[in-house]
Design a protein around this motif. Structure first.
Motif, mmCIF file in Angstrom:
data_model
loop_
_atom_site.group_PDB
_atom_site.id
_atom_site.type_symbol
_atom_site.label_atom_id
_atom_site.label_comp_id
_atom_site.label_asym_id
_atom_site.label_seq_id
_atom_site.Cartn_x
_atom_site.Cartn_y
_atom_site.Cartn_z
ATOM 1 N N PHE A 32 0.810 -1.210 0.000
ATOM 2 C CA PHE A 32 0.000 0.000 0.000
ATOM 3 C C PHE A 32 0.846 1.263 0.000
ATOM 4 N N GLU A 33 0.237 2.302 -0.540
ATOM 5 C CA GLU A 33 0.884 3.610 -0.661
ATOM 6 C C GLU A 33 0.392 4.505 0.453
ATOM 7 N N LEU A 34 1.268 5.365 0.944
ATOM 8 C CA LEU A 34 0.887 6.338 1.956
ATOM 9 C C LEU A 34 1.680 7.622 1.755
ATOM 10 N N ASP A 35 1.144 8.711 2.289
ATOM 11 C CA ASP A 35 1.758 10.031 2.143
ATOM 12 C C ASP A 35 2.371 10.471 3.464
ATOM 13 N N VAL A 102 4.073 -6.001 5.295
ATOM 14 C CA VAL A 102 3.647 -5.292 4.088
ATOM 15 C C VAL A 102 4.839 -4.734 3.306
ATOM 16 N N HIS A 103 4.508 -4.234 2.121
ATOM 17 C CA HIS A 103 5.436 -3.397 1.361
ATOM 18 C C HIS A 103 4.847 -1.996 1.333
ATOM 19 N N LEU A 104 5.617 -1.017 1.787
ATOM 20 C CA LEU A 104 5.163 0.367 1.830
ATOM 21 C C LEU A 104 5.689 1.140 0.625
ATOM 22 N N GLN A 105 4.797 1.793 -0.102
ATOM 23 C CA GLN A 105 5.231 2.755 -1.110
ATOM 24 C C GLN A 105 5.062 4.126 -0.463
ATOM 25 N N ILE A 106 6.170 4.696 -0.029
ATOM 26 C CA ILE A 106 6.188 5.887 0.811
ATOM 27 C C ILE A 106 6.341 7.126 -0.056
ATOM 28 N N VAL A 143 10.544 4.569 -1.910
ATOM 29 C CA VAL A 143 10.286 5.970 -1.576
ATOM 30 C C VAL A 143 10.031 6.738 -2.865
ATOM 31 N N THR A 144 8.936 7.489 -2.915
ATOM 32 C CA THR A 144 8.553 8.213 -4.117
ATOM 33 C C THR A 144 8.244 9.673 -3.786
ATOM 34 N N SER A 145 8.221 10.505 -4.824
ATOM 35 C CA SER A 145 7.829 11.897 -4.630
ATOM 36 C C SER A 145 7.631 12.584 -5.973
ATOM 37 N N PHE A 146 6.745 13.580 -6.004
ATOM 38 C CA PHE A 146 6.660 14.491 -7.136
ATOM 39 C C PHE A 146 7.779 15.521 -7.061
ATOM 40 N N ILE A 161 18.198 2.441 -1.304
ATOM 41 C CA ILE A 161 16.739 2.604 -1.331
ATOM 42 C C ILE A 161 16.242 2.748 -2.764
ATOM 43 N N ARG A 162 15.166 2.051 -3.089
ATOM 44 C CA ARG A 162 14.536 2.210 -4.402
ATOM 45 C C ARG A 162 13.751 3.522 -4.394
ATOM 46 N N VAL A 163 14.056 4.378 -5.376
ATOM 47 C CA VAL A 163 13.524 5.732 -5.404
ATOM 48 C C VAL A 163 12.706 5.935 -6.674
#
Length: 249
Positions: A32-35, A102-106, A143-146, A161-163
């Motif tokens: 799941f993804e979270l902000d 879980v796997h976190l998409q942060i 870890v993701t971001s706009f 870390i996968r970015v």
């Protein structure tokens, strides 16, 4: 294609709350993804909007409030009165509760220079840091971001870390994007489902051949899910993962 529960199972429970994440897991969606954004006192919390208007009906900005105040707010009633007990989680709450599960998409949501450092330190403190293994592996995280500066800051602090770069529709041309991916060692690309990138099969093949993880965001319909599944991307965020799963089985 991996289905990523967007802010949890967010069409059946209030987004970015424990109830939403628990519902995703209980239905078999362990990605799941979270902000994540920072409060005034630098506590990383799980919340999407920069203000409280939509969720809490308060005309206040997150960055101007301390967590002690935010922790008391009702983050569920806006969705349904039965969720009135739901509070705004901290990133620490999530790391403690779901370790090994879980796997976190942060998604790094806010723009503070210290956000990446604070998040990575939490990952280390609560024994998540070394879970940065195979894509969408459980346990694991990315870890993701706009905000590209957030990604640069993550990469400065960690090579493992996968970015992922969340691409907005308003952006540079594809050659500029490719150069930035290489220059800053970004290894995930996450365009909107309507991005022109998806119509260029040669470009998609090129990205895949070069080892990039390809994901999508912004699904509004089952057709969006089917289209991404046909392209055979690695994952996409959806508010309704159960419905999406039935469409691609």
């Amino acid at each position: 294609m991996n289905l990523i529960a967007h802010r949890g199972y967010s069409n059946l429970a209030p987004e970015n709350t424990i109830s939403s994440f628990d519902l995703a897991i209980s239905n078999g969606f362990k990605i799941f993804e979270l902000d994540v954004q920072l409060t005034k006192d630098n506590v990383p919390i799980i919340f999407h909007d920069y203000d409280l208007n939509r969720i809490c009906k308060l005309d206040l900005n997150i960055k101007n409030l301390e967590y002690k105040y935010l922790s008391k707010l009702d983050a569920g009633s806006w969705f349904d009165k039965k969720f009135s007990d739901q509070k705004i989680p901290t990133f620490e709450n999530i790391l403690k509760k779901y370790i090994h599960k879980v796997h976190l998409q942060i998604e790094l949501k806010s723009h503070e220079k210290d956000l990446a450092d604070i998040v990575i330190n939490k990952l280390k403190k609560f024994n998540w840091y070394n879970f940065a293994g195979k894509p969408y592996e459980v346990p694991g995280y990315s870890v993701t971001s706009f905000d590209f500066n957030n990604l640069v800051n993550v990469r400065k602090l960690s090579k493992s870390i996968r970015v992922g770069w969340l691409l907005s529709i308003d952006r540079e041309d594809i050659q500029t994007i490719k150069k930035m991916l290489v220059d800053f060692d970004i290894n995930m690309i996450i365009p909107n489902v309507n991005d022109a990138i998806w119509s260029d099969r040669n470009l998609i093949k090129e990205f895949k051949d070069e080892g990039y993880l390809l994901c999508a965001w912004g699904a509004k319909s089952i057709n969006d899910v089917k289209n991404m599944n046909r392209i055979n991307i690695d994952g996409m965020t959806v508010d309704w993962p159960g419905k999406a799963l039935k469409a691609i089985l």
